[in-house]
Design an enzyme around this catalytic site. Structure first.
Site, PDB file in Angstrom:
ATOM      1  N   CYS A   1       0.839  -1.203   0.000  1.00 56.04           N
ATOM      2  CA  CYS A   1       0.000   0.000   0.000  1.00 56.04           C
ATOM      3  C   CYS A   1       0.872   1.250   0.000  1.00 56.04           C
ATOM      4  O   CYS A   1       1.847   1.320   0.743  1.00 56.04           O
ATOM      5  CB  CYS A   1      -0.880  -0.025   1.248  1.00 56.04           C
ATOM      6  SG  CYS A   1      -2.056   1.333   1.325  1.00 56.04           S
TER       7      CYS A   1
ATOM      8  N   HIS B   1      -8.642  -4.409  -2.460  1.00 57.03           N
ATOM      9  CA  HIS B   1      -7.782  -3.605  -1.575  1.00 57.03           C
ATOM     10  C   HIS B   1      -8.274  -2.153  -1.543  1.00 57.03           C
ATOM     11  O   HIS B   1      -8.372  -1.547  -0.469  1.00 57.03           O
ATOM     12  CB  HIS B   1      -6.335  -3.685  -2.078  1.00 57.03           C
ATOM     13  CG  HIS B   1      -5.351  -2.794  -1.379  1.00 57.03           C
ATOM     14  ND1 HIS B   1      -4.253  -3.289  -0.697  1.00 57.03           N
ATOM     15  CD2 HIS B   1      -5.292  -1.439  -1.258  1.00 57.03           C
ATOM     16  CE1 HIS B   1      -3.567  -2.256  -0.184  1.00 57.03           C
ATOM     17  NE2 HIS B   1      -4.179  -1.124  -0.518  1.00 57.03           N
ATOM     18  N   GLU B   2      -8.576  -1.597  -2.728  1.00 53.81           N
ATOM     19  CA  GLU B   2      -8.995  -0.183  -2.789  1.00 53.81           C
ATOM     20  C   GLU B   2     -10.362   0.027  -2.157  1.00 53.81           C
ATOM     21  O   GLU B   2     -10.583   1.017  -1.457  1.00 53.81           O
ATOM     22  CB  GLU B   2      -8.971   0.317  -4.240  1.00 53.81           C
ATOM     23  CG  GLU B   2      -7.591   0.293  -4.902  1.00 53.81           C
ATOM     24  CD  GLU B   2      -6.495   0.938  -4.079  1.00 53.81           C
ATOM     25  OE1 GLU B   2      -6.759   1.911  -3.348  1.00 53.81           O
ATOM     26  OE2 GLU B   2      -5.345   0.446  -4.137  1.00 53.81           O
TER      27      GLU B   2
HETATM   28 ZN    ZN Z   1      -3.720   0.838  -0.110  1.00 49.85          ZN
END
Ligand code: ZN
Length: 185
Positions: free
Chosen positions: A104, A146-147
């Protein structure tokens, strides 16, 4: 060009943990937010996605770069480098959970292995404010998942089974990149 500052964990944990609000009306402000996210992500060629809360805007807007992992494919098709926006993304189907690579831009230098769906059907609005209903597969599904997590205040470090699944990457004495666990044993 409006490159925004990406907020970092743990300094900005409170902001990263805050839930994002739906975009109620897709308008010029939404387009500007998408543009700012694109300008910002363009500074990070290694990044495969960016969510609005990572620039401290708590609206349900994310960017994803599809075909993000296969660099060879990206060389062949530059389009794959261009991120697309997902506005108010909603997961309507998720399956094929597998452990895969994670990282990230808000948690620099730390990587991990997380369990995420590799098949995701998502609805929402696209870059132009038009409704979409599409399927993401393989690592693209991982990135989209993830987003969307960011919009709920969930970080990838929450999804590792144990600290052993988190690591840093460092050069060894021969210049080779090696994985170094965050925690020994
Ligand atoms: Zn991230």
């Amino acid at each position: 060009m409006a490159v925004k500052k990406i907020i970092i964990y743990p300094e900005s944990e409170a902001a990263l943990r805050k839930k994002s609000e739906p975009v109620r009306k897709f308008n010029r402000r939404t387009k500007k937010l998408i543009k700012n996210l694109k300008d910002t992500l363009a500074k990070y060629p290694e990044g495969v996605g960016l969510a609005a809360p990572q620039i401290n805007i708590h609206q349900r807007v994310v960017l994803v770069r599809l075909g993000g992992r296969d660099k060879e494919d990206r060389g062949k098709d530059r389009e794959a480098d261009l991120p697309i926006a997902l506005v108010n993304p909603k997961i309507v189907e998720a399956k094929d959970d597998e452990k895969d690579f994670d990282g990230c831009l808000s948690i620099p230098g730390i990587f991990g292995n997380t369990m995420r769906p590799h098949y995701l059907r998502v609805t929402g609005l696209d870059d132009g404010g038009h409704p979409f209903d599409r399927v993401f597969e393989g690592f693209d599904a991982v990135v989209v998942h993830h987003e969307i997590d960011h919009l709920e205040g969930i970080l990838f470090i929450d999804r590792v089974d144990s600290m052993q699944d988190l690591y840093r990457v460092r050069e060894d004495e021969t210049g080779k990149l090696v994985r170094v666990p965050i925690m020994e044993d």
